[in-house]
Write a protein that holds these residues in place. Sequence first.
Motif, PDB file in Angstrom:
ATOM      1  N   GLN A 194       0.822  -1.205   0.000  1.00 51.20           N
ATOM      2  CA  GLN A 194       0.000   0.000   0.000  1.00 51.20           C
ATOM      3  C   GLN A 194       0.860   1.259   0.000  1.00 51.20           C
ATOM      4  O   GLN A 194       0.490   2.277  -0.590  1.00 51.20           O
ATOM      5  CB  GLN A 194      -0.956  -0.015   1.196  1.00 51.20           C
ATOM      6  N   SER A 246       3.099  -4.254  -9.639  1.00 50.94           N
ATOM      7  CA  SER A 246       1.814  -3.666  -9.248  1.00 50.94           C
ATOM      8  C   SER A 246       1.732  -2.162  -9.429  1.00 50.94           C
ATOM      9  O   SER A 246       0.641  -1.591  -9.331  1.00 50.94           O
ATOM     10  CB  SER A 246       1.516  -4.002  -7.775  1.00 50.94           C
ATOM     11  N   ILE A 247       2.855  -1.496  -9.668  1.00 50.69           N
ATOM     12  CA  ILE A 247       2.820  -0.041  -9.798  1.00 50.69           C
ATOM     13  C   ILE A 247       3.402   0.365 -11.152  1.00 50.69           C
ATOM     14  O   ILE A 247       4.151  -0.390 -11.775  1.00 50.69           O
ATOM     15  CB  ILE A 247       3.580   0.660  -8.647  1.00 50.69           C
ATOM     16  N   ALA A 283       0.669   6.778  -6.786  1.00 47.98           N
ATOM     17  CA  ALA A 283      -0.531   7.564  -7.058  1.00 47.98           C
ATOM     18  C   ALA A 283      -0.316   9.041  -6.766  1.00 47.98           C
ATOM     19  O   ALA A 283      -0.927   9.910  -7.397  1.00 47.98           O
ATOM     20  CB  ALA A 283      -1.700   7.026  -6.237  1.00 47.98           C
ATOM     21  N   LYS A 304       1.902   1.752  -3.644  1.00 46.19           N
ATOM     22  CA  LYS A 304       0.793   2.256  -4.455  1.00 46.19           C
ATOM     23  C   LYS A 304       0.479   3.709  -4.118  1.00 46.19           C
ATOM     24  O   LYS A 304       0.137   4.504  -5.009  1.00 46.19           O
ATOM     25  CB  LYS A 304      -0.435   1.368  -4.255  1.00 46.19           C
TER      26      LYS A 304
END
Length: 279
Positions: free
Chosen positions: A170, A199-200, A177, A173
């Motif tokens: 998290q 994942s990113i 973001a 991410k």
Amino acid sequence: MSATARQTAPMPVDIKSRKGGEPIVSLTAYTTPMAQMMDAHCDIVLVGDSVGMVLHGLPSTLEVTMEMMILHGRAVSRGLSRAMMVIDMPFGSYEQSSEQAFENAAQLMRETGAGAVKLEGGQHMAQTIEFLVQRGIPVMAHIGLTPQSINTLGGYKVQGRGPQAEVLMQDAKAVAAAGAFSVVLEKTPQGLSDEITASIDIPTIGIGASAGCDGQILVVDDMLGLFTAFKAKFVKRYADLGDLGEAAIAAYAADVRARRFPGPEHVFADAAPKVKAAQ
């Protein structure tokens, strides 16, 4: 350093575009000569707050100041023409508020010519990262083992095992973001590092993470064998310059004490005597 001198250096957007491509090469530097040696080989040169431990003999990075970072940042900048320079924000220079972070980040970039700043922290720093990026400050994030937080982490321990893995995911991410153009993963398990990388959408720069990261970074004094206070598992020594340097110093000391140095080739002859004019 003039804009012309640095026009060939990649920009943060160029580094971000390297996601999933050829691995990004990065090392730390603190001096002009070291920066000159790595300029042709590195995509990113980081002026790390590790300078406090490596060059100043401090027990951690916590005592590093803005003045120290600016001093070493200027030195490194003078040695670069090809690589992008990123500079660490020292402990206490960005945590209080987004406004504090902007003021200090702007000073670092303005006074050193750095192309971006790096700061530590995941979800709790996302708002600050977004604030900086929106105001023209490119940010490299840093999660996992964050050396400025060793007192709360309990030392230089691997981060992201067990339930902590989801927290770290998290964190990654959140900084992506928020607009960070890349993120350093330090001392994180290989499998988790690979999962985060997949994942990113920004490059991951590993140090004690995984060969599957989008790039790698090491402290140059570690990989050259110049910093020998300790050796982390993730460090590969490409040379042992510390041993060579100490041997050279010992040889010099022996020559001086034995009056072998300086030799005839190292000294200057007396001036030729003047010829007296004929009486």
